[in-house]
Motif scaffolding. Structure first.
Motif, mmCIF file in Angstrom:
data_model
loop_
_atom_site.group_PDB
_atom_site.id
_atom_site.type_symbol
_atom_site.label_atom_id
_atom_site.label_comp_id
_atom_site.label_asym_id
_atom_site.label_seq_id
_atom_site.Cartn_x
_atom_site.Cartn_y
_atom_site.Cartn_z
ATOM 1 N N LEU A 283 0.857 -1.186 0.000
ATOM 2 C CA LEU A 283 0.000 0.000 0.000
ATOM 3 C C LEU A 283 0.893 1.236 0.000
ATOM 4 O O LEU A 283 1.174 1.813 1.045
ATOM 5 C CB LEU A 283 -0.923 0.005 1.229
ATOM 6 C CG LEU A 283 -1.836 -1.211 1.410
ATOM 7 C CD1 LEU A 283 -2.676 -1.051 2.673
ATOM 8 C CD2 LEU A 283 -2.726 -1.410 0.180
ATOM 9 N N PRO A 284 1.352 1.670 -1.171
ATOM 10 C CA PRO A 284 2.292 2.797 -1.229
ATOM 11 C C PRO A 284 1.607 4.140 -0.993
ATOM 12 O O PRO A 284 0.390 4.283 -1.161
ATOM 13 C CB PRO A 284 2.832 2.718 -2.656
ATOM 14 C CG PRO A 284 1.712 2.097 -3.445
ATOM 15 C CD PRO A 284 1.074 1.104 -2.497
ATOM 16 N N GLY A 285 2.397 5.123 -0.582
ATOM 17 C CA GLY A 285 1.934 6.504 -0.477
ATOM 18 C C GLY A 285 0.685 6.668 0.359
ATOM 19 O O GLY A 285 0.597 6.199 1.502
ATOM 20 N N ILE A 286 -0.305 7.304 -0.241
ATOM 21 C CA ILE A 286 -1.542 7.635 0.477
ATOM 22 C C ILE A 286 -2.568 6.516 0.419
ATOM 23 O O ILE A 286 -3.689 6.677 0.903
ATOM 24 C CB ILE A 286 -2.129 8.942 -0.126
ATOM 25 C CG1 ILE A 286 -3.097 9.604 0.854
ATOM 26 C CG2 ILE A 286 -2.812 8.651 -1.473
ATOM 27 C CD1 ILE A 286 -3.554 10.968 0.415
ATOM 28 N N SER A 287 -2.203 5.356 -0.122
ATOM 29 C CA SER A 287 -3.168 4.276 -0.365
ATOM 30 C C SER A 287 -3.902 3.837 0.894
ATOM 31 O O SER A 287 -5.134 3.702 0.896
ATOM 32 C CB SER A 287 -2.459 3.064 -0.990
ATOM 33 O OG SER A 287 -1.898 3.381 -2.233
ATOM 34 N N VAL B 203 -5.145 -4.345 -8.010
ATOM 35 C CA VAL B 203 -3.880 -4.846 -7.494
ATOM 36 C C VAL B 203 -3.102 -5.514 -8.616
ATOM 37 O O VAL B 203 -3.667 -6.069 -9.561
ATOM 38 C CB VAL B 203 -4.089 -5.833 -6.322
ATOM 39 C CG1 VAL B 203 -4.618 -5.125 -5.103
ATOM 40 C CG2 VAL B 203 -5.040 -6.953 -6.726
ATOM 41 N N HIS B 204 -1.783 -5.439 -8.499
ATOM 42 C CA HIS B 204 -0.911 -5.956 -9.559
ATOM 43 C C HIS B 204 0.266 -6.676 -8.927
ATOM 44 O O HIS B 204 0.772 -6.256 -7.887
ATOM 45 C CB HIS B 204 -0.417 -4.807 -10.436
ATOM 46 C CG HIS B 204 0.427 -5.254 -11.594
ATOM 47 N ND1 HIS B 204 -0.068 -6.028 -12.622
ATOM 48 C CD2 HIS B 204 1.736 -5.021 -11.888
ATOM 49 C CE1 HIS B 204 0.895 -6.263 -13.499
ATOM 50 N NE2 HIS B 204 1.993 -5.680 -13.075
ATOM 51 N N ARG B 205 0.668 -7.756 -9.565
ATOM 52 C CA ARG B 205 1.812 -8.528 -9.072
ATOM 53 C C ARG B 205 3.065 -8.121 -9.839
ATOM 54 O O ARG B 205 3.163 -8.323 -11.053
ATOM 55 C CB ARG B 205 1.547 -10.022 -9.248
ATOM 56 C CG ARG B 205 2.653 -10.904 -8.706
ATOM 57 C CD ARG B 205 2.223 -12.353 -8.748
ATOM 58 N NE ARG B 205 3.246 -13.239 -8.232
ATOM 59 C CZ ARG B 205 3.054 -14.527 -7.988
ATOM 60 N NH1 ARG B 205 1.870 -15.060 -8.203
ATOM 61 N NH2 ARG B 205 4.017 -15.274 -7.523
ATOM 62 N N ARG B 206 4.008 -7.558 -9.118
ATOM 63 C CA ARG B 206 5.272 -7.125 -9.708
ATOM 64 C C ARG B 206 6.394 -8.037 -9.219
ATOM 65 O O ARG B 206 6.214 -8.773 -8.243
ATOM 66 C CB ARG B 206 5.556 -5.674 -9.324
ATOM 67 C CG ARG B 206 4.521 -4.696 -9.855
ATOM 68 C CD ARG B 206 4.734 -3.295 -9.327
ATOM 69 N NE ARG B 206 3.783 -2.355 -9.929
ATOM 70 C CZ ARG B 206 3.618 -1.110 -9.515
ATOM 71 N NH1 ARG B 206 4.342 -0.635 -8.508
ATOM 72 N NH2 ARG B 206 2.739 -0.326 -10.123
ATOM 73 N N PRO B 207 7.562 -7.989 -9.877
ATOM 74 C CA PRO B 207 8.677 -8.847 -9.431
ATOM 75 C C PRO B 207 9.024 -8.661 -7.957
ATOM 76 O O PRO B 207 9.414 -9.603 -7.278
ATOM 77 C CB PRO B 207 9.837 -8.404 -10.342
ATOM 78 C CG PRO B 207 9.164 -7.909 -11.581
ATOM 79 C CD PRO B 207 7.893 -7.250 -11.112
ATOM 80 N N ALA C 185 -9.035 7.250 -12.660
ATOM 81 C CA ALA C 185 -7.998 7.002 -11.658
ATOM 82 C C ALA C 185 -7.969 8.116 -10.631
ATOM 83 O O ALA C 185 -7.977 9.299 -10.974
ATOM 84 C CB ALA C 185 -6.641 6.877 -12.329
ATOM 85 N N ALA C 186 -7.961 7.738 -9.341
ATOM 86 C CA ALA C 186 -7.887 8.708 -8.249
ATOM 87 C C ALA C 186 -6.530 8.659 -7.544
ATOM 88 O O ALA C 186 -6.002 9.684 -7.119
ATOM 89 C CB ALA C 186 -9.006 8.458 -7.241
ATOM 90 N N VAL C 187 -5.984 7.443 -7.387
ATOM 91 C CA VAL C 187 -4.671 7.245 -6.773
ATOM 92 C C VAL C 187 -3.932 6.206 -7.611
ATOM 93 O O VAL C 187 -4.444 5.114 -7.841
ATOM 94 C CB VAL C 187 -4.784 6.761 -5.314
ATOM 95 C CG1 VAL C 187 -3.402 6.532 -4.718
ATOM 96 C CG2 VAL C 187 -5.574 7.751 -4.469
ATOM 97 N N VAL C 188 -2.734 6.545 -8.065
ATOM 98 C CA VAL C 188 -1.918 5.631 -8.865
ATOM 99 C C VAL C 188 -0.566 5.476 -8.184
ATOM 100 O O VAL C 188 0.146 6.470 -7.977
ATOM 101 C CB VAL C 188 -1.742 6.140 -10.311
ATOM 102 C CG1 VAL C 188 -0.852 5.193 -11.105
ATOM 103 C CG2 VAL C 188 -3.093 6.290 -11.000
ATOM 104 N N ASP C 189 -0.246 4.245 -7.804
ATOM 105 C CA ASP C 189 1.009 3.965 -7.095
ATOM 106 C C ASP C 189 1.192 4.880 -5.887
ATOM 107 O O ASP C 189 2.297 5.366 -5.607
ATOM 108 C CB ASP C 189 2.202 4.085 -8.042
ATOM 109 C CG ASP C 189 2.264 2.935 -9.038
ATOM 110 O OD1 ASP C 189 1.809 1.830 -8.687
ATOM 111 O OD2 ASP C 189 2.755 3.147 -10.163
ATOM 112 N N GLY C 190 0.102 5.138 -5.184
ATOM 113 C CA GLY C 190 0.165 5.915 -3.949
ATOM 114 C C GLY C 190 0.111 7.414 -4.121
ATOM 115 O O GLY C 190 0.088 8.155 -3.129
#
Length: 390
Positions: A173-177, A335-339, A362-367
């Protein structure tokens, strides 16, 4: 019997038939008794012990896959061929280091697991999708339908105990997530968690449900028993497939209808995958705020199209679906699965365009905040009497 060789297929089958005729479980004593009865010569104690262990691997539980499934890090185990067994521990597929003697051994394991799940797997029913008693999801396809040989897939479903704080610490949950998720829950906005297979949809949904106020009654409906959030007022319902006679099936759609009669504060569908989407959207449009579910989609923008396809299974056309969706669901959590791990990639809001179709903003992208979706989400929160956390 050649006691120095590996246990042959015909010996395993004879032992299995003998135990079945005797109505005996494959305990050590029962296996020893059956081995002596099937042997034409004397067997030393050391050889007997070795063969009992080999037979137990063949006749009990997941056989040679048992140790892999017992590993707390394992999420999936697949058998593509006797010499191709792979597992996923959260970092992609890797060789499991396990080999089966031949195709017959793989097929024997698949049939046994299907039987343990109360399902039929044979030439007339060459594929099965079932749940084992320990919660593991089983999927198997027999040859020759599986042209490369019997294919076995096992997904380990362990109780998810992550809360939002733990997910934030792990980087999911990055940033403001996390702050945004808390506001969405308090405002009782209905949401869908989208993503691909193994992306962490159920993990995030469980953490969100655990954060719901304890004075709310949650009713979850699932095809496979995955959700088990530590919430004090939780009712869990699980769909049931037909038995070997083809009777007794209880669908997700029927369970959603039953959930409406259970005085729920929130209705949650573990995975929206069929015509039950019609009943879920109808429920969310009739005063059941704060409902939730998961849906397979590659991006948040793809969710309306995915729901269109599912609604068609329930006899609902595109225009009717968008009319329902616009009033039923306010937020998409993708949600996305990254390396480096699973992450909440996007928080998006659903709005209705001039043509009546539902649009994803989109309201929040990558936090990080993204406009104009962030302002739209802030407005939704204000309408529910809450200030936005940004």
């Amino acid at each position: 019997m050649n006691t120095t060789a590996a246990v042959a297929d015909d010996v395993v089958e004879r032992i299995q038939r003998r135990l079945a005729d005797e109505h005996s479980e494959p305990t050590s004593s029962a296996l020893a008794r059956a081995l002596r009865a099937e042997s034409s010569g004397l067997i030393s104690d050391a050889e007997m012990l070795r063969m009992i262990r080999m037979l137990q691997r063949e006749l009990v539980g997941a056989g040679p896959l048992a140790d892999l499934l017992a590993d707390p890090a394992t999420t999936d185990v697949v058998v593509n061929a006797p010499d191709d067994v792979r597992l996923d521990r959260g970092a992609g597929w890797q060789d499991a280091g396990v080999r089966f003697a031949d195709e017959a051994a793989v097929q024997r394991l698949a049939r046994r697991l299907a039987t343990a799940a109360g399902r039929r797997l044979d030439d007339a029913h060459p594929h099965v999708d079932a749940r084992l008693t320990d919660g593991t999801r089983l999927h198997a396809v027999l040859a020759p339908v599986a042209a490369s040989g019997t294919c076995l897939s096992l997904r380990v479903l362990r109780p998810v105990r992550h809360d939002l704080a733990a997910l934030e610490r792990s980087g999911s949950l990055p940033g403001i997530s996390r702050a945004a998720l808390g506001a969405i829950l308090r405002a009782r906005l209905a949401f869908l968690v989208s993503g691909g297979t193994g992306s962490g949809k159920t993990t995030l949904l469980s953490a969100l449900l655990a954060a719901v106020s304890p004075d709310e009654r949650l009713v979850t409906v699932e095809d496979a028993e995955e959700l088990s959030p530590p919430h004090p007022h939780l009712v869990r319902m699980v769909a049931r497939p037909a038995n070997v006679e083809g009777a007794g099936a209880i669908s997700l759609r029927e369970l959603v209808r039953q959930a409406l009669r259970m005085r729920p504060d929130r209705i949650v569908v573990g995975e929206v995958r069929g015509a039950e989407v019609v009943d879920l959207l109808a429920a969310l449009n009739t005063g059941h705020d704060g409902g939730a579910g998961t849906v397979h989609a590659n991006t948040a923008t793809d969710v309306p199209a995915r729901l269109e396809a599912l609604a068609a299974l329930g006899g609902i056309g595109r225009d009717a679906l968008h009319a329902q969706l616009a009033g039923a669901v306010q937020v998409i959590l993708h949600v996305h699965r990254r390396p480096q791990g699973r992450v909440l990639q996007e928080i998006a809001v659903l709005t209705r365009a001039d043509d009546g179709r539902t649009r994803v903003m989109a309201a929040v992208v990558d936090g990080a905040l993204s406009e104009p979706g962030a302002s739209l989400l802030a407005g939704m929160l204000r309408d529910r009497g809450l200030r936005s956390p940004w």
